[in-house]
Design a protein around this motif. Sequence first.
Motif: not given
Length: 86
Positions: A18-42
């Motif tokens: 989301y860019g800085n001008d987004h109404a409800s989440s300015p400057g935000t990075l979201e990572m969602l994995s679903g209910t049974s997954g994980a977020v992984k960074i390699y």
Amino acid sequence: VGGGGDAGQGRGAYIGLYGNDHASSPGTLEMLSGTSGAVKIYSGGSERLTIANGGKVGINSTNPATILSLGGSLATGGIYIIRSLT
């Protein structure tokens, strides 16, 4: 960016930018994995950071068993515990 279905319904993964001008989440990075997954960074072909679906975090630990699991040595000038995280 999404895949495998709607992450809001727990069926897939999603990344939101989301860019800085987004109404409800300015400057935000979201990572969602679903209910049974994980977020992984390699890095360098190896898993370096894992956030399990229960909120436990592993650094160089692919299956964190505690709120923060470190695989390897920790070098620091000092660690201060502000409060217990039970």
